[in-house]
Design an enzyme around this catalytic site. Structure first.
Site, PDB file in Angstrom:
ATOM      1  N   HIS A  33       0.837  -1.197   0.000  1.00  0.00           N
ATOM      2  CA  HIS A  33       0.000   0.000   0.000  1.00  0.00           C
ATOM      3  C   HIS A  33       0.870   1.244   0.000  1.00  0.00           C
ATOM      4  O   HIS A  33       1.851   1.332   0.751  1.00  0.00           O
ATOM      5  CB  HIS A  33      -0.902  -0.002   1.242  1.00  0.00           C
ATOM      6  CG  HIS A  33      -1.727   1.237   1.403  1.00  0.00           C
ATOM      7  ND1 HIS A  33      -1.640   2.054   2.504  1.00  0.00           N
ATOM      8  CD2 HIS A  33      -2.647   1.810   0.585  1.00  0.00           C
ATOM      9  CE1 HIS A  33      -2.480   3.067   2.371  1.00  0.00           C
ATOM     10  NE2 HIS A  33      -3.106   2.939   1.216  1.00  0.00           N
ATOM     11  N   SER A  34       0.542   2.198  -0.871  1.00  0.00           N
ATOM     12  CA  SER A  34       1.123   3.535  -0.843  1.00  0.00           C
ATOM     13  C   SER A  34       2.651   3.496  -0.896  1.00  0.00           C
ATOM     14  O   SER A  34       3.240   2.956  -1.817  1.00  0.00           O
ATOM     15  CB  SER A  34       0.599   4.267   0.395  1.00  0.00           C
ATOM     16  OG  SER A  34       0.827   5.646   0.329  1.00  0.00           O
ATOM     17  N   MET A  35       3.337   4.070   0.122  1.00  0.00           N
ATOM     18  CA  MET A  35       4.800   4.066   0.145  1.00  0.00           C
ATOM     19  C   MET A  35       5.372   2.653   0.202  1.00  0.00           C
ATOM     20  O   MET A  35       6.512   2.417  -0.205  1.00  0.00           O
ATOM     21  CB  MET A  35       5.315   4.862   1.345  1.00  0.00           C
ATOM     22  CG  MET A  35       5.300   6.361   1.150  1.00  0.00           C
ATOM     23  SD  MET A  35       6.641   6.919   0.100  1.00  0.00           S
ATOM     24  CE  MET A  35       6.552   8.691   0.423  1.00  0.00           C
ATOM     25  N   CYS A  40       4.685   0.370  -1.677  1.00  0.00           N
ATOM     26  CA  CYS A  40       4.887  -0.109  -3.047  1.00  0.00           C
ATOM     27  C   CYS A  40       6.306   0.155  -3.520  1.00  0.00           C
ATOM     28  O   CYS A  40       6.835  -0.583  -4.358  1.00  0.00           O
ATOM     29  CB  CYS A  40       3.874   0.540  -3.986  1.00  0.00           C
ATOM     30  SG  CYS A  40       2.157   0.096  -3.611  1.00  0.00           S
ATOM     31  N   HIS A  57      -7.969   6.743   0.161  1.00  0.00           N
ATOM     32  CA  HIS A  57      -6.645   6.134   0.116  1.00  0.00           C
ATOM     33  C   HIS A  57      -6.521   4.935   1.053  1.00  0.00           C
ATOM     34  O   HIS A  57      -5.837   3.963   0.733  1.00  0.00           O
ATOM     35  CB  HIS A  57      -5.611   7.196   0.489  1.00  0.00           C
ATOM     36  CG  HIS A  57      -4.191   6.756   0.314  1.00  0.00           C
ATOM     37  ND1 HIS A  57      -3.715   6.239  -0.880  1.00  0.00           N
ATOM     38  CD2 HIS A  57      -3.134   6.759   1.174  1.00  0.00           C
ATOM     39  CE1 HIS A  57      -2.429   5.949  -0.741  1.00  0.00           C
ATOM     40  NE2 HIS A  57      -2.054   6.240   0.489  1.00  0.00           N
TER      41      HIS A  57
END
Length: 372
Positions: A197-199, A201, A349
């Site tokens: 998820h998010s960072m 990745c 998000h």
């Protein structure tokens, strides 16, 4: 005798990675180790591919294990870990280096970033996201009532109490995470699917680059991006991302960064109206477009919420990957027929905490199931 729950499992915890470093005194300490929870379903046979969960910025594996309460839902929707356990996937949930149960370290190595109380809520809740879109959308799935409440509301407090400090240096965190989690993949010893998820990745891209034979696929839930110049709640970040997707070198061919070379880039307008301009590689740069040779065979699903700021620019991350030769890239926007009968769209998000998280888990689970 009562039946065994579908998500029944055994649990073990361990640490991987880490190295001994001088702590500034006469002693040494271990630096960079990562906390791992290993969950094994009771129901057999197991699926072919284990799933490694990697949380986003300032977050831990708690986001995949527990969720804010939803007063109107009984029973509450499953967490994503429960859903994938019920599908008989072996799970590995990690706290990234220096966060949660992965120990903090000597101040000579670290400098925590600060984060105001309003920032996580603006990012994760049903607040309007004006700065990230030309036409502000609204997420509609956040568990708090509308208008969104602040301190003292259950969902807000859940996020704030489980938010951790994070390194100011993204490159330091990514470098240590790549090394320690490569050790985890070596320990598992067979191909996995990474759900990030998010960072988180950014760590997924680096792991696939370091251990291409041990990463079957990546589910990138609203990956930090777009390429070259990430966006946050304040709009575009000033610093450029040196290697497009990450601050740490990726295996491009021809090579990038070994002698100070940088990826050439150009700003591209999207075909779909209402989306934002994003950077891609410049086809006319010396040596041509660089390919991510170690990611070419990795299947990628990029998941985007309908009511999230990422709706405006995740397309840029998708096209950067395709341009760099990653062959099996799909982009799934959680809207329309995709979410029909699964709680509808309108996700922000932090979709793994939102009201329709169970339906999203089903959608992702179906994609993962086709990889077997």
């Amino acid at each position: 005798m009562e039946s065994i729950p579908a998500d029944a499992h055994t649990r073990e915890v361990f640490y991987v990675g880490g190295e001994y470093v001088d702590d500034g005194t006469v002693n040494e300490t271990v630096y960079g180790q990562v906390y791992v929870e290993h969950l094994v379903p009771v129901h057999k046979p197991l699926q072919k591919y284990p799933i490694v969960f990697i949380p986003g910025s300032s977050r831990t594996s708690i986001d995949f294990l527990t969720t804010p309460s939803i007063p109107t839902s009984s029973p509450p929707p499953k967490s994503w870990s429960s859903h994938f356990l019920s599908l008989s996937h072996e799970l590995y949930l990690i706290d990234p280096p220096f966060r949660g149960r992965s120990p903090w370290h000597p101040p000579t190595h670290l400098s925590p970033s600060s984060q105001s109380q309003s920032q996580p809520y603006l990012t994760f809740s049903a607040a309007p996201l004006q700065k990230a879109w030309t036409t502000p959308p609204f997420s509609t799935q956040w568990p708090d009532v509308n208008p969104p409440a602040g301190k003292g509301s259950p969902a807000f407090d859940h996020v704030m109490k489980s938010t951790h400090p994070q390194l100011a240096s993204l490159a330091e965190e990514q470098s240590v995470a790549q090394k320690s989690l490569s050790a985890l993949l070596d320990k598992i010893g067979k191909p996995v699917i990474i759900l990030a998820h998010s960072m988180g990745c950014k760590i997924a891209w680096l792991l696939a680059d370091a251990r291409p034979g041990l990463v079957k696929a990546i589910v990138a839930v609203e990956p930090a991006g777009p390429a070259f110049q990430m966006r946050g709640m304040g709009g575009l970040r000033r610093e450029m991302t040196a290697f497009g997707l990450t601050e740490v070198r990726l295996g491009f061919e021809p090579p990038v960064g070994e002698k100070g070379e940088r990826l050439g880039r150009r700003l591209v307008k999207p075909e779909e109206e209402g989306l934002l301009e994003c950077w891609l590689q410049d086809e006319e740069q010396e040596g041509g477009v660089r390919e991510l040779v170690n990611l070419k065979g990795v299947e990628v699903l990029v998941v985007t919420g309908e009511g999230s700021p990422h709706r405006g620019y995740d397309w840029g991350t998708v096209e950067f990957l395709r341009q760099a030769g990653v062959e099996g890239v799909e982009h799934l926007v959680l809207e329309g027929a995709v979410m029909e009968g699964r709680g509808g769209g309108g996700n922000g998000h932090m979709m793994m905490l939102e009201r329709n998280r169970g339906g999203i888990g089903e959608v992702i689970g179906e994609w993962v199931g086709r990889r077997v």
